[in-house]
Scaffold this motif. Structure first.
Motif, mmCIF file in Angstrom:
data_model
loop_
_atom_site.group_PDB
_atom_site.id
_atom_site.type_symbol
_atom_site.label_atom_id
_atom_site.label_comp_id
_atom_site.label_asym_id
_atom_site.label_seq_id
_atom_site.Cartn_x
_atom_site.Cartn_y
_atom_site.Cartn_z
ATOM 1 N N MET A 1 13.866 36.712 22.827
ATOM 2 C CA MET A 1 14.740 37.124 21.751
ATOM 3 C C MET A 1 16.147 36.569 21.935
ATOM 4 O O MET A 1 16.834 36.324 20.950
ATOM 5 N N ALA A 2 16.562 36.372 23.180
ATOM 6 C CA ALA A 2 17.907 35.828 23.426
ATOM 7 C C ALA A 2 18.047 34.436 22.816
ATOM 8 O O ALA A 2 19.086 34.106 22.246
ATOM 9 N N ARG A 3 16.989 33.630 22.937
ATOM 10 C CA ARG A 3 17.045 32.284 22.369
ATOM 11 C C ARG A 3 17.201 32.358 20.855
ATOM 12 O O ARG A 3 17.994 31.625 20.270
ATOM 13 N N ARG A 4 16.444 33.215 20.193
ATOM 14 C CA ARG A 4 16.518 33.343 18.732
ATOM 15 C C ARG A 4 17.925 33.760 18.312
ATOM 16 O O ARG A 4 18.485 33.237 17.371
ATOM 17 N N TRP A 5 18.519 34.727 19.018
ATOM 18 C CA TRP A 5 19.862 35.206 18.681
ATOM 19 C C TRP A 5 20.884 34.084 18.879
ATOM 20 O O TRP A 5 21.800 33.917 18.057
ATOM 21 N N THR A 6 20.737 33.306 19.924
ATOM 22 C CA THR A 6 21.645 32.185 20.157
ATOM 23 C C THR A 6 21.520 31.167 19.026
ATOM 24 O O THR A 6 22.526 30.641 18.537
ATOM 25 N N HIS A 7 20.294 30.904 18.579
ATOM 26 C CA HIS A 7 20.078 30.001 17.440
ATOM 27 C C HIS A 7 20.760 30.562 16.188
ATOM 28 O O HIS A 7 21.481 29.838 15.493
ATOM 29 N N VAL A 8 20.553 31.833 15.901
ATOM 30 C CA VAL A 8 21.128 32.443 14.702
ATOM 31 C C VAL A 8 22.655 32.356 14.736
ATOM 32 O O VAL A 8 23.286 32.041 13.708
ATOM 33 N N GLN A 9 23.254 32.605 15.871
ATOM 34 C CA GLN A 9 24.716 32.495 15.974
ATOM 35 C C GLN A 9 25.176 31.072 15.673
ATOM 36 O O GLN A 9 26.166 30.864 14.962
ATOM 37 N N LEU A 101 23.453 25.428 -2.503
ATOM 38 C CA LEU A 101 23.402 26.588 -1.615
ATOM 39 C C LEU A 101 22.180 26.532 -0.690
ATOM 40 O O LEU A 101 22.300 26.690 0.533
ATOM 41 N N MET A 102 21.005 26.280 -1.256
ATOM 42 C CA MET A 102 19.812 26.154 -0.421
ATOM 43 C C MET A 102 19.917 24.936 0.480
ATOM 44 O O MET A 102 19.534 24.991 1.660
ATOM 45 N N ASP A 103 20.442 23.840 -0.052
ATOM 46 C CA ASP A 103 20.621 22.643 0.780
ATOM 47 C C ASP A 103 21.452 22.969 2.018
ATOM 48 O O ASP A 103 21.098 22.587 3.142
ATOM 49 N N ALA A 104 22.551 23.682 1.828
ATOM 50 C CA ALA A 104 23.439 24.002 2.950
ATOM 51 C C ALA A 104 22.787 24.964 3.934
ATOM 52 O O ALA A 104 22.977 24.848 5.155
ATOM 53 N N LEU A 105 22.001 25.911 3.425
ATOM 54 C CA LEU A 105 21.298 26.837 4.326
ATOM 55 C C LEU A 105 20.276 26.088 5.175
ATOM 56 O O LEU A 105 20.196 26.281 6.391
ATOM 57 N N VAL A 106 19.497 25.227 4.541
ATOM 58 C CA VAL A 106 18.507 24.432 5.282
ATOM 59 C C VAL A 106 19.210 23.553 6.312
ATOM 60 O O VAL A 106 18.768 23.451 7.460
ATOM 61 N N THR A 107 20.309 22.937 5.910
ATOM 62 C CA THR A 107 21.061 22.079 6.837
ATOM 63 C C THR A 107 21.570 22.886 8.019
ATOM 64 O O THR A 107 21.495 22.426 9.166
ATOM 65 N N SER A 108 22.058 24.071 7.760
ATOM 66 C CA SER A 108 22.541 24.929 8.854
ATOM 67 C C SER A 108 21.424 25.215 9.848
ATOM 68 O O SER A 108 21.623 25.135 11.064
ATOM 69 N N ASP A 109 20.242 25.522 9.346
ATOM 70 C CA ASP A 109 19.106 25.836 10.208
ATOM 71 C C ASP A 109 18.603 24.602 10.953
ATOM 72 O O ASP A 109 18.248 24.677 12.132
ATOM 73 N N LEU A 110 18.585 23.462 10.282
ATOM 74 C CA LEU A 110 17.965 22.262 10.859
ATOM 75 C C LEU A 110 18.926 21.349 11.604
ATOM 76 O O LEU A 110 18.532 20.269 12.023
ATOM 77 N N THR A 111 20.146 21.774 11.796
ATOM 78 C CA THR A 111 21.072 20.993 12.631
ATOM 79 C C THR A 111 21.554 21.816 13.824
ATOM 80 O O THR A 111 22.519 21.450 14.475
ATOM 81 N N VAL A 112 20.840 22.907 14.085
ATOM 82 C CA VAL A 112 21.136 23.770 15.228
ATOM 83 C C VAL A 112 19.823 24.030 15.968
ATOM 84 O O VAL A 112 18.834 24.449 15.356
ATOM 85 N N GLY A 113 19.828 23.775 17.252
ATOM 86 C CA GLY A 113 18.633 23.944 18.058
ATOM 87 C C GLY A 113 18.402 25.378 18.475
ATOM 88 O O GLY A 113 19.171 26.285 18.155
ATOM 89 N N PRO A 114 17.335 25.607 19.239
ATOM 90 C CA PRO A 114 16.961 26.961 19.628
ATOM 91 C C PRO A 114 17.976 27.651 20.534
ATOM 92 O O PRO A 114 18.019 28.878 20.583
ATOM 93 N N TRP A 115 18.809 26.889 21.200
ATOM 94 C CA TRP A 115 19.833 27.476 22.064
ATOM 95 C C TRP A 115 21.219 27.364 21.446
ATOM 96 O O TRP A 115 22.216 27.424 22.155
ATOM 97 N N GLY A 116 21.277 27.176 20.125
ATOM 98 C CA GLY A 116 22.555 27.126 19.429
ATOM 99 C C GLY A 116 23.245 25.783 19.488
ATOM 100 O O GLY A 116 24.339 25.628 18.961
ATOM 101 N N GLN A 117 22.593 24.808 20.111
ATOM 102 C CA GLN A 117 23.206 23.493 20.263
ATOM 103 C C GLN A 117 23.082 22.684 18.978
ATOM 104 O O GLN A 117 22.137 22.841 18.229
ATOM 105 N N ARG A 118 24.030 21.822 18.722
ATOM 106 C CA ARG A 118 24.003 20.963 17.547
ATOM 107 C C ARG A 118 22.990 19.861 17.765
ATOM 108 O O ARG A 118 22.946 19.238 18.826
ATOM 109 N N LEU A 119 22.128 19.642 16.786
ATOM 110 C CA LEU A 119 21.122 18.587 16.829
ATOM 111 C C LEU A 119 21.149 17.802 15.522
ATOM 112 O O LEU A 119 21.526 18.335 14.485
#
Length: 168
Positions: A1-9, A101-119
């Protein structure tokens, strides 16, 4: 769960960086959707196994605004995974919003890795495909959705470039 929370942040921070790509009236909505996009992974909320659907159901039950619920329901081409899981009709009960709006949400999700790192988006897609086995509905859905996902990100980054050029 820690990894998921780090991704969400990380996704929440990334959405804040991308607010200039959406209408001013939608900026808070983008950030809220980014912070809530993976709420359906919470153990107490898992029902169907499609986290976007489970999260949207939770948000709807708790009176969240319909646009926010729809963004969570459909983020990152969830309709394709819903089809893989036989849940397309259930997901269709939520409004699908297309556009910046959806484009930006998808981009936010798909440019951040599981540990919150930029990808880069290609790295993120590869990471997801590596994490889920080929027979997984997530793996199959991401493979099928890849051109659509790349298009969401490309449109957002193009809008971001235009904004940065306008500000200069």
């Amino acid at each position: 769960m820690a990894r998921r929370w780090t991704h969400v942040q990380g996704v929440g921070r990334r959405a804040t960086e991308l607010t200039s790509t959406v209408a001013p009236a939608d900026r808070d909505l983008l950030v809220a959707a980014a912070w809530l996009h993976d709420v359906g992974y919470a153990p107490d909320l898992v029902d169907t196994g499609l986290h976007s659907l489970d999260g949207a159901r939770y948000l709807r039950r708790n009176g969240y605004p319909l646009r926010l619920v729809g963004l969570v329901a459909h983020h990152t081409c969830a309709r394709i995974e819903a089809a893989e899981r036989g849940l397309a009709d259930q997901l269709a009960a939520f409004p699908l919003e297309e556009g910046p709006l959806m484009d930006a949400l998808v981009t936010s999700d798909l440019t951040v890795g599981p540990w919150g790192q930029r990808l880069e988006v290609a790295e993120r897609i590869e990471e997801i495909l590596h994490r889920y086995p080929p027979q997984s509905p997530v793996h199959r859905a991401i493979q099928r959705a890849e051109p659509l996902l790349m298009a969401h990100v490309r449109r957002t980054l193009d809008r971001l470039d235009v904004d940065e050029q306008s500000a200069a």
